[in-house]
Design an enzyme around this catalytic site. Structure first.
Site, PDB file in Angstrom:
ATOM      1  N   GLY A  90       4.073  -8.241  14.150  1.00  0.00           N
ATOM      2  CA  GLY A  90       2.903  -8.356  13.452  1.00  0.00           C
ATOM      3  C   GLY A  90       2.355  -7.279  12.432  1.00  0.00           C
ATOM      4  N   GLY A  93      -3.683  -4.054   9.035  1.00  0.00           N
ATOM      5  CA  GLY A  93      -4.262  -3.586   7.702  1.00  0.00           C
ATOM      6  C   GLY A  93      -3.121  -2.722   6.815  1.00  0.00           C
ATOM      7  CG  MET A  94      -3.796   0.948   6.754  1.00  0.00           C
ATOM      8  SD  MET A  94      -4.405   2.468   6.721  1.00  0.00           S
ATOM      9  CE  MET A  94      -4.420   2.896   8.716  1.00  0.00           C
ATOM     10  N   GLY A  95      -0.485  -1.272   8.646  1.00  0.00           N
ATOM     11  CA  GLY A  95       0.650  -1.159   9.468  1.00  0.00           C
ATOM     12  C   GLY A  95       1.523  -2.462   9.772  1.00  0.00           C
ATOM     13  CB  VAL A  97       3.480  -3.805  15.205  1.00  0.00           C
ATOM     14  CG1 VAL A  97       3.828  -3.340  16.853  1.00  0.00           C
ATOM     15  CG2 VAL A  97       2.172  -3.198  14.960  1.00  0.00           C
ATOM     16  CE  LYS A 112      -1.012   0.305  13.709  1.00  0.00           C
ATOM     17  NZ  LYS A 112      -2.130   0.110  14.327  1.00  0.00           N
ATOM     18  CG  ASP A 205     -10.000  -3.590  13.261  1.00  0.00           C
ATOM     19  OD1 ASP A 205     -11.013  -4.629  13.010  1.00  0.00           O
ATOM     20  OD2 ASP A 205      -9.008  -3.384  12.933  1.00  0.00           O
TER      21      ASP A 205
END
Lengths: 869, 188
Positions: A90, A93-95, A97, A112, A205
């Site tokens: 998946g 936002g910044m990563g 996985v 991640k 989040d």
């Protein structure tokens, strides 16, 4: 039936060029009686005018969208330390996985990574480490466990428990969740939150995508990427929206954010409660309570609107669950559950089938109604800061646009344009507009000073203009002048079509906004597109061009470079943009002196010539292009005859274009026509009294005319008006030499030399030489030779030092080489008074012969008219 | 596996008429575009158009062995990149169109799905067909469209690739746009 494609094409281009009104006539004559042909042309013109659909965009942009949304598999198959990447799990936002096999422990793990541009971003990396640290402290069955943090090679990543299952988002999308399934899942999520809160960690989040559900209905909360321990200082707390929007995270998760989170306030646990409320709502009815098309609408809904009642949307939703969701979603956090534990208790009660106590009143908070608007305003301001540097409350005085020298039958449209301009400007944010009914004469040698008029009107900047007739029609010249120091911020000339003044007024408004660094608004963007269409121009290129002119108006080394970059990009975006080419040429002709950088004069001239010719090939009616080309011919080719023709063309096209007059004055002074040269240089100075180079040019012309006292006065004035202008000092030194003030001259060049060896070396060495300070002259010479090892030092610079030492045997070969290479400053050898002392030497005289005026040359009308004064 | 060397060789082979080379080349270029597109999209920058030329440039720099391919081949690369872009987009459009028509309910999770904006897929297919017809009529005009639309090249760059003047390119582009727009309206 078959239509000749070539003919069709020709008539098509004709048809789209003529005005729509006269198109029928045009087609009558072009197609004669060929109905097939006419039909073809008409259908093409219709298609052309209805727009090219897909073709109006760019496929690369489309590809970006398409590819950007699809998965990124470039990591798959890689081995990073003991981990072999198996598949993508998946995107956050910044990563990203990935599922990986840990070969040491022989188990599957989730890794991640920071993805894309965040790989090298230190802020993002710190965030990743924080996430690992935060989660590592938590040990809870409903929180995805972190095994560690690793840095291998370029990669930084978290090693996490791999969870089989699907995200709650997928679950909601594919299944209608029944209450008896919702509540147990919710209990697990909230107990994970309670655990985190107990450790002082806010998730920040919470959303369905961050919640995994295993096949055995076990919940695992993921992605503590934004988690933050409760801040100990206020500074910690203020990091919020700005940082989130920096990462682009705001966009994806906005619909689950609490009102205080959107406002960028200090957060506490109750923000997670709100987010949990939205998740519960979505579990119950399948959609987010604040779902809307645009972010602005979502923000506004979260801030100020009550979502549709859950029981209206989802009929079988238990009343108790609705009440819980309501309490989570209160705008005011003081009215929400005050802790995850409280919420957990209510959920347990629902599960046990116990009815909750009825609320006393349903409280609707309207206090936040205005907040959405405020938030949008804040966004707008942030945008403006990015786009430019807005000045707070700038006052612009718009003075009447005057007409000059128009024949009486032509109606002057100046007053109407002035009024429209005032209206156009008053819509701009950050700008106050004043105007004046009086028409001070601001043009010509006896002009009133615009800054004085501006000061009387309490303005920061003055805009004034005049309309005159040029060779190809009316020209509007506008000037923008600072009241504070009288400096010219910009001068622009526009071709004036009496039928289309409104577009021009808007363009003027936009150009002025650029020069004054005002925020660019939506209207401007529309205008740019409209102008681009009208002039068949690329909107982006026009924007780049406007920025280029802004830098050009302050030309010095660094600004010239910025101007070049902007013009160059404009020509790359839009190769048929004549003005951008002309701007480029205008920049390069400046770069023939060492003062402007490393570019050798030859390169600069080649570039200038190319750009000028491009401009002229596209549009023969640009004064800038003719003037730049003339300068190339004069300085680069030493072709006086054609240079003179081009200068005259430039002046004919736009008699107000100051650089053409001072270029021409140079040509006249070099070819021995001093009275005309002085008239032109004076005219150029009067046209542009606040631009130091124009004044400097006049001082230099006086020097060439051997009027040293006047030159001295001229330079004193220049120094008083523009104390920082370096070129003036340099020139002043030369005048001092002729006035017998060698001491003063030497001091000037010592100062320049201390700052810039290349610029000051030749003149300093020369002064030492003629003062008989030989050892000092030789030291400068040695240092210049040393400099030549790392930088381009023109031969002439060394030659001049040898001249000062009266070593003509060494000097002459160097100077000869410079002249043969047509090094622009070598023209001075024939003209400048400082070399008069060598002209009695036969060899020098043969080398530096005076230039003759081109045969049958007649001075331009401008110089005749002013020289009679 | 996909070192700059391989890709350079494939480009050379394809240029020499080896159609199989293109088949091998496509996924390699596509993967690189993917990677770059991701990082560009992530920036959430509304001005994507500003970056498209940069994207092509970056792809070029990454994929091609600079020492082996000379600077003057840059124009040539743009020509190839435009064709590749056309193929890639068309493949996506066809896949998506096929799925829509076939009504096969394959569940693809959002992160894996390739989403083409609504209706764009059909438009793209009809553009491609029209472009093929234009090519039969006037090869250069079709080339101009390919370079400008699919390659994102400026008028001047197209002129450089095709060795004609920018004005010719501009005229070709205007005419072709009108012609294609008409064909697409009639065709659909």
């Amino acid at each position: 039936m078959a239509v000749d494609l070539r003919k069709l094409e020709e008539i098509f281009h004709g048809a789209v060029t003529v005005e729509p009104d006269s198109r029928a006539d045009y087609l009558d004559s072009a197609c004669h009686d060929d109905d097939d042909l006419r039909h073809e042309v008409e259908s093409l013109v219709a298609a052309y005018e209805s727009g090219g659909g897909l073709l109006e965009e760019n496929a690369v942009t489309l590809a970006l969208e398409v590819l950007g949304k699809s998965s990124n598999d470039s990591m798959i198959g890689q081995e990073i330390g003991p981990y072999k990447i198996l598949s993508a799990l998946g995107q956050g936002g910044m990563g990203s996985v990935y599922l990986a096999q840990d070969s040491r422990l022989d188990r599957k793990v989730a890794l991640k990574f920071l993805s894309g541009e965040f790989v090298m971003d230190n802020w993002a990396k710190r965030q990743l480490i924080k996430e690992a640290q935060a989660v590592a402290r938590l040990d809870h069955p409903n929180i995805c466990a972190v095994y560690g943090f690793d840095e291998i090679g370029d990669h930084s990543f978290i090693v996490m428990q791999h969870i089989e299952g699907q995200t709650l988002a997928d679950l909601i999308r594919t299944h209608a969740l029944k209450p008896d399934r919702i509540v147990p899942l919710a209990q697990q999520i909230v107990s994970a939150l309670a655990e985190a809160h107990a450790h002082g960690i806010i998730h920040r989040d919470i959303k369905p995508k961050n919640i995994m559900v295993t096949p055995s209905e076990q919940v695992k909360v993921l992605d503590f990427g934004l988690a933050k321990t409760v801040p100990k200082t206020l500074d910690d707390a203020t990091e919020s929206i700005s940082q989130l929007s920096k990462s682009g995270l705001l966009v994806g998760t906005i619909a689950y954010m609490s009102p205080e989170q959107l406002r960028g306030e200090k957060l506490d646990y109750r923000s997670d409660i709100f987010s949990m409320g939205t998740v519960l709502y979505e579990m119950a009815c399948g959609r987010n309570p604040y779902v809307h098309k645009t972010n602005a609408e979502i923000i506004s809904a979260i801030m100020s609107r009550e979502p549709e009642s859950l029981r209206e949307v989802s009929l079988n939703c238990p009343r108790d669950l609705e009440r819980i969701v309501d309490k989570c979603l209160r705008k005011d956090r003081a009215e929400r559950y005050q802790s995850a534990v409280e919420l957990l208790i209510d959920l347990d009660n629902v599960q046990k089938g116990i009815t909750l106590p009825l609320p006393i009143h349903k409280y609707v908070n309207v206090r936040y109604a205005g907040l959405a608007a405020m938030l949008l305003l804040i966004f707008a301001v942030i945008m403006a800061v990015y786009r430019s540097w807005p000045r707070s409350d700038h006052t612009l005085a718009i003075l009447p646009i005057v007409c000059e020298g128009l024949d009486p039958s032509t109606q002057c449209m100046g007053p109407a344009m002035t009024q429209n301009l005032v209206r156009a400007f008053s819509h701009r944010s950050g700008l106050r507009v004043t105007s004046s009914r009086i028409e001070p004469s601001l043009w010509g040698p006896q002009a009133a000073s615009p800054e004085k008029v501006g000061r009387d009107l309490n303005a920061d900047t003055v805009l004034y203009g005049r309309i005159r007739r040029g060779e190809k029609g009316l020209i509007l010249t506008t000037r923008l002048q600072s009241v504070k120091d009288g400096s010219r911020i910009a001068e622009e000339s526009y071709a004036l079509n009496p039928d289309q003044t409104s577009m021009l007024e808007q363009q003027l408004s936009l150009d002025t906004a650029y020069y004054l660094h005002l925020p660019i608004n939506e209207d401007d963007k529309n205008l740019l597109s409209a102008l681009a269409v009208q002039q068949n121009r690329n909107a982006e290129a026009m924007q780049l061009y406007a920025t280029g002119r802004m830098y050009w108006s302050k030309r010095d080394g660094e600004n010239i470079q910025s101007a070049i970059n902007n013009f160059r990009q404009a020509t790359e975006k839009d190769p048929l943009f004549a003005r951008a080419w002309a701007g480029l040429a205008d920049c390069y002709v400046f770069m023939n002196s060492p003062a402007y950088g490393e570019l050798t004069s030859k390169d600069a001239m080649v570039k200038a010539e190319f750009a000028a010719k491009q401009a002229l090939a596209i549009d023969d009616g640009l004064a800038e292009a003719h003037s730049a080309y003339a300068t190339v011919l004069m300085k680069g080719r030493w072709d006086w005859e054609n240079a003179e023709k081009e200068f005259k063309k430039a002046i004919a096209v736009n008699p107000d274009y100051s650089p053409a007059h001072w270029g021409y004055s140079n040509l006249l002074s070099h070819t021995g026509r001093m009275p005309e040269a002085l008239a032109e240089s004076e005219l150029a100075m009067n046209l542009d009294p606040f631009y130091p180079a124009a004044t400097m040019n006049h001082c230099r012309t006086l020097y060439y005319a051997r009027q040293f006292d006047q030159a001295n006065t001229c330079l004193d004035r220049l120094a008083a008006e523009h104390p920082t202008y370096a070129g003036g000092k340099y020139m002043h030194g030369m005048v001092y030499i002729e006035l017998g003030k060698l001491q003063e001259a030497t001091q000037i060049y010592e100062e320049i030399y201390a700052r810039d060896k290349l610029y000051g070396g030749a003149m300093l060495g020369f002064c030492y030489g003629i003062a008989n300070r030989r050892s000092e002259a030789e030291r400068v010479l040695a240092e210049m030779r040393e400099l030549a090892k790392t930088r381009w030092v023109p031969d002439q610079e060394l030659g001049i030092i040898y001249l000062g030492l009266n070593d003509l045997d060494r000097a002459l070969p160097l100077l000869k080489k410079s002249i043969e290479e047509k090094f622009p400053p070598s023209q001075a050898l024939s003209v400048s008074p400082m070399f008069d002392r060598f002209r009695s030497d036969r060899r020098f005289a043969a080398l530096a012969r005076p230039f003759r005026p081109p045969s049958n040359s007649v001075p331009s009308s401008a110089s005749v008219s002013t020289s009679t004064k | 596996m996909s070192s700059p060397n391989d890709i350079t060789d494939l480009l050379v082979d394809w240029n020499n008429g080896d159609e199989l080379a293109l088949e091998k080349l496509l996924p390699l270029v596509e993967r690189e575009l993917h990677r770059l597109a991701h990082s560009y999209m992530r920036r959430e920058n509304p001005d994507h158009t500003l970056q498209t030329t940069a994207l092509i440039n970056e792809t070029y720099l990454r994929l091609v062995d600079q020492k082996k391919v000379r600077w003057q081949n840059r124009a040539h690369f743009f020509g190839i990149a435009a064709q590749i872009m056309r193929r890639i987009l068309l493949n996506y459009a066809r896949d998506q169109n096929r799925q829509k028509r076939g009504g096969r309910a394959i569940h693809v999770s959002l992160s894996e799905a390739v989403v083409m904006p609504a209706e764009k897929d059909r438009e793209l297919i009809s553009l491609n067909d029209a472009l093929n017809r234009l090519e039969a009529l006037d090869e250069r005009k079709a080339k101009v469209v390919e370079l400008r639309y699919f390659g994102g090249l400026s008028v001047e760059e197209v002129a450089e690739v095709l060795k004609v003047s920018p004005i010719t390119v501009m005229r070709d582009w205007q005419f072709a746009k009108a012609w294609l727009a008409r064909e697409m309206q009639n065709g659909s």
